[in-house]
Design a protein around this motif. Structure first.
Motif, PDB file in Angstrom:
ATOM      1  N   UNK A 265       0.914  -1.272  -4.611  1.00 29.54           N
ATOM      2  CA  UNK A 265       1.016   0.094  -4.348  1.00 29.54           C
ATOM      3  C   UNK A 265       1.737   0.594  -3.593  1.00 29.54           C
ATOM      4  N   UNK A 266       3.185   1.228  -3.635  1.00 26.37           N
ATOM      5  CA  UNK A 266       3.582   1.187  -2.516  1.00 26.37           C
ATOM      6  C   UNK A 266       3.373   2.903  -2.147  1.00 26.37           C
ATOM      7  N   UNK A 267       2.219   3.398  -1.758  1.00 30.27           N
ATOM      8  CA  UNK A 267       1.719   4.709  -1.759  1.00 30.27           C
ATOM      9  C   UNK A 267       0.862   4.899  -0.931  1.00 30.27           C
ATOM     10  N   UNK A 268       0.256   5.800   0.022  1.00 32.71           N
ATOM     11  CA  UNK A 268      -0.715   5.647   0.837  1.00 32.71           C
ATOM     12  C   UNK A 268      -2.200   5.964   0.296  1.00 32.71           C
ATOM     13  N   UNK A 269      -2.022   6.081  -0.911  1.00 26.95           N
ATOM     14  CA  UNK A 269      -3.630   5.569  -1.772  1.00 26.95           C
ATOM     15  C   UNK A 269      -3.267   5.123  -2.951  1.00 26.95           C
ATOM     16  N   UNK A 270      -4.620   4.408  -3.464  1.00 27.17           N
ATOM     17  CA  UNK A 270      -4.364   3.551  -4.446  1.00 27.17           C
ATOM     18  C   UNK A 270      -3.963   3.949  -5.803  1.00 27.17           C
ATOM     19  N   UNK A 271      -4.181   3.418  -7.168  1.00 29.72           N
ATOM     20  CA  UNK A 271      -3.569   3.824  -8.782  1.00 29.72           C
ATOM     21  C   UNK A 271      -4.643   4.009  -9.161  1.00 29.72           C
ATOM     22  N   UNK A 272      -4.898   4.875 -10.222  1.00 30.37           N
ATOM     23  CA  UNK A 272      -6.075   4.857 -10.422  1.00 30.37           C
ATOM     24  C   UNK A 272      -6.185   4.710 -11.581  1.00 30.37           C
ATOM     25  N   UNK A 273      -4.942   3.741 -11.951  1.00 28.56           N
ATOM     26  CA  UNK A 273      -4.536   2.708 -13.356  1.00 28.56           C
ATOM     27  C   UNK A 273      -5.472   1.480 -12.925  1.00 28.56           C
ATOM     28  N   UNK A 274      -4.743   1.299 -11.537  1.00 27.60           N
ATOM     29  CA  UNK A 274      -5.005  -0.036 -11.880  1.00 27.60           C
ATOM     30  C   UNK A 274      -5.407  -0.389 -10.067  1.00 27.60           C
ATOM     31  N   UNK A 275      -6.767  -0.099 -10.020  1.00 29.71           N
ATOM     32  CA  UNK A 275      -7.675   0.355  -9.079  1.00 29.71           C
ATOM     33  C   UNK A 275      -7.188  -0.848  -7.303  1.00 29.71           C
ATOM     34  N   UNK A 276      -7.928  -1.560  -9.064  1.00 34.42           N
ATOM     35  CA  UNK A 276      -8.070  -2.900  -8.372  1.00 34.42           C
ATOM     36  C   UNK A 276      -6.838  -3.546  -7.001  1.00 34.42           C
ATOM     37  N   UNK A 277      -5.523  -2.924  -7.453  1.00 35.64           N
ATOM     38  CA  UNK A 277      -4.127  -3.153  -6.585  1.00 35.64           C
ATOM     39  C   UNK A 277      -4.516  -2.163  -4.869  1.00 35.64           C
ATOM     40  N   UNK A 278      -4.018  -3.421  -4.072  1.00 36.24           N
ATOM     41  CA  UNK A 278      -4.510  -2.339  -2.585  1.00 36.24           C
ATOM     42  C   UNK A 278      -2.855  -1.576  -2.542  1.00 36.24           C
ATOM     43  N   UNK A 279      -3.239  -0.397  -1.486  1.00 36.16           N
ATOM     44  CA  UNK A 279      -1.956  -0.115  -0.639  1.00 36.16           C
ATOM     45  C   UNK A 279      -0.474  -1.340   0.076  1.00 36.16           C
ATOM     46  N   UNK A 280       0.403  -0.713   0.306  1.00 34.44           N
ATOM     47  CA  UNK A 280       0.973  -1.937   1.057  1.00 34.44           C
ATOM     48  C   UNK A 280       0.238  -2.215   2.009  1.00 34.44           C
ATOM     49  N   UNK A 281      -0.082  -1.474   2.572  1.00 31.84           N
ATOM     50  CA  UNK A 281      -0.697  -1.383   4.643  1.00 31.84           C
ATOM     51  C   UNK A 281      -2.133  -1.565   3.868  1.00 31.84           C
ATOM     52  N   UNK A 282      -2.841  -2.513   3.056  1.00 40.45           N
ATOM     53  CA  UNK A 282      -3.758  -3.056   2.845  1.00 40.45           C
ATOM     54  C   UNK A 282      -3.849  -3.507   2.468  1.00 40.45           C
ATOM     55  N   UNK A 283      -3.125  -4.866   2.229  1.00 36.04           N
ATOM     56  CA  UNK A 283      -2.563  -5.480   1.550  1.00 36.04           C
ATOM     57  C   UNK A 283      -1.527  -6.401   3.154  1.00 36.04           C
ATOM     58  N   UNK A 284      -1.345  -5.769   3.965  1.00 37.78           N
ATOM     59  CA  UNK A 284      -0.703  -6.504   5.369  1.00 37.78           C
ATOM     60  C   UNK A 284       0.390  -6.425   5.077  1.00 37.78           C
ATOM     61  N   UNK A 285       1.123  -5.168   4.761  1.00 33.86           N
ATOM     62  CA  UNK A 285       2.799  -4.880   5.061  1.00 33.86           C
ATOM     63  C   UNK A 285       2.764  -3.712   5.579  1.00 33.86           C
ATOM     64  N   UNK A 286       3.950  -3.460   5.923  1.00 25.49           N
ATOM     65  CA  UNK A 286       4.384  -1.743   6.839  1.00 25.49           C
ATOM     66  C   UNK A 286       3.675  -0.946   5.741  1.00 25.49           C
ATOM     67  N   UNK A 287       3.638   0.232   6.237  1.00 23.17           N
ATOM     68  CA  UNK A 287       2.684   1.081   5.662  1.00 23.17           C
ATOM     69  C   UNK A 287       4.298   2.182   4.469  1.00 23.17           C
ATOM     70  N   UNK A 288       3.355   2.102   3.994  1.00 27.49           N
ATOM     71  CA  UNK A 288       5.403   2.481   3.082  1.00 27.49           C
ATOM     72  C   UNK A 288       4.659   3.875   1.674  1.00 27.49           C
ATOM     73  N   UNK A 289       5.235   4.818   1.827  1.00 29.24           N
ATOM     74  CA  UNK A 289       5.130   5.972   0.509  1.00 29.24           C
ATOM     75  C   UNK A 289       6.808   5.834  -0.161  1.00 29.24           C
ATOM     76  N   UNK A 290       6.747   5.856  -1.164  1.00 29.38           N
ATOM     77  CA  UNK A 290       8.493   6.108  -1.952  1.00 29.38           C
ATOM     78  C   UNK A 290       7.683   7.015  -2.927  1.00 29.38           C
ATOM     79  N   UNK A 291       6.309   7.278  -3.556  1.00 27.48           N
ATOM     80  CA  UNK A 291       6.495   7.638  -4.346  1.00 27.48           C
ATOM     81  C   UNK A 291       7.074   8.932  -4.881  1.00 27.48           C
ATOM     82  N   UNK A 292       7.345   9.142  -6.469  1.00 22.31           N
ATOM     83  CA  UNK A 292       8.270  10.530  -6.622  1.00 22.31           C
ATOM     84  C   UNK A 292       7.851  11.352  -7.338  1.00 22.31           C
ATOM     85  N   UNK A 293       7.944  12.713  -6.815  1.00 20.14           N
ATOM     86  CA  UNK A 293       7.354  13.793  -6.116  1.00 20.14           C
ATOM     87  C   UNK A 293       8.376  14.385  -7.693  1.00 20.14           C
ATOM     88  N   UNK A 294       7.692  15.501  -8.491  1.00 19.99           N
ATOM     89  CA  UNK A 294       8.078  16.653  -8.860  1.00 19.99           C
ATOM     90  C   UNK A 294       8.312  17.747  -8.604  1.00 19.99           C
TER      91      UNK A 294
END
Length: 327
Positions: A225-254
């Motif tokens: 997940x390219x966000x600072x928190x995990x997805x409620x729909x896919x809770x098993x998916x790590x964030x990019x930071x948790x997965x070992x990549x650079x932290x990145x949050x590109x969540x589209x907001x409204x």
């Protein structure tokens, strides 16, 4: 005439001049239906979120809220239109991060100032972006994706629309992780996802709402997940930071915004409505069905500060990533 009397008369005149505005603002929004301008076509993710927000706002204000679509130039046409409207609270805009914060960095010129030409109300909701790959791509996690991309520069392609999250996501991933995946540009629509499923491109950065069904069906493989928190729909998916990549949050907001100069009592009324909406359980439940979550606690002040900081961030990104500017 004494100085004291002159001051008293001046105060009376000033108070009388304000009375129509104060009375009118207190009656808001009884005068007429509110237009909520959405800068993207009907049926798309932004339009769908906008209609959910519009419906909730209508209930809070006890007044009709009519969604009006004014698509074009990635939402900037709508922003230019709203910036010129009468600041009376009856024309609002569904603001999005691509227009508010990225457009000032990515477009060579704009017909508006995304900060000065608007009266901010509140951020309302956001969607999360998933990092997905075609199942035939020989990687099973983010670390393997980075390693493969470094070992095979320019061999991996990611598709999307210029300056959209699908493009920004890959370009930022490249910059932060020292890899060089190639961007394949599409005019819009579902074709980038179709081509990702078909193997024409290998990597994608797309919102949950657009790829969730394909991930669940096994047509795409989600890595993070390219966000600072995990997805409620896919809770098993790590964030990019948790997965070992650079932290990145590109969540589209409204968010909700109004033309600059909108009277403060109206902004206060709308901010209170936004607070009630985002804290409502029913609103959160509606958003989950379209791959979004509420943003709780946003204020005009926090909204402005975050947007101003993000503009600085994206301008720096454009330089460092040598990102192509849009006309």
């Amino acid at each position: 005439m004494t100085v004291r009397l002159l001051k008293a008369l001046a105060t009376i005149v000033a108070t009388c001049a304000l009375l129509p505005t104060v009375s009118w603002a207190q009656d808001y929004p009884a005068k007429q239906p509110i237009q909520l301008i959405v800068g993207f076509p009907p049926g798309g993710p932004t339009d769908i979120v906008g209609r959910v927000i519009g419906e909730a706002l209508s209930k809070q204000l006890n007044q009709s809220v009519v969604v009006v679509n004014k698509g074009g130039a990635g939402g900037t046409v709508a922003a230019g239109f709203v910036a010129k409207q009468k600041p009376d609270g009856y024309t609002l805009m569904l603001d999005v991060e691509s227009v508010k914060t990225r457009a000032p960095a990515i477009f060579k010129s704009l017909p508006f100032d995304s900060i000065k030409d608007f009266s901010p109300i509140a951020k309302m909701a956001k969607q999360r972006v998933l990092v997905v790959v075609n199942p035939s791509t020989p990687v099973s996690n983010v670390k393997e994706l980075i390693a493969y991309a470094k070992a095979n520069p320019e061999k991996l392609n990611f598709g999307g629309t210029h300056a959209a999250s699908s493009h920004i996501g890959g370009a930022l991933f490249n910059l932060l992780n020292g890899v060089n995946m190639t961007f394949v540009s599409y005019p819009g629509g579902a074709q980038p996802i179709t081509d990702l499923i078909g193997g024409v491109v290998q990597v994608g950065f797309f919102t949950e709402s657009t790829v969730a069904q394909h991930v669940k069906a096994g047509k795409l493989k989600a890595l993070a997940v390219a966000a600072n928190e995990r997805s409620t729909q896919f809770p098993q998916l790590p964030t990019l930071k948790e997965a070992g990549a650079a932290a990145m949050d590109i969540s589209p907001w409204f968010a909700l915004t109004a033309p600059a100069g909108t009277p403060q009592p109206i902004i206060d009324r709308l901010s209170a409505a936004a607070k009630a909406i985002t804290e409502d359980k029913g609103f959160a439940e509606r958003l989950v069905t379209i791959g979004a979550v509420p943003i709780i606690g946003s204020t005009p002040e926090s909204y402005t500060k975050e947007s101003t900081d993000d503009i600085v961030y994206w301008k720096k990104f454009v330089v460092e990533a040598k990102f192509p500017l849009a006309e």
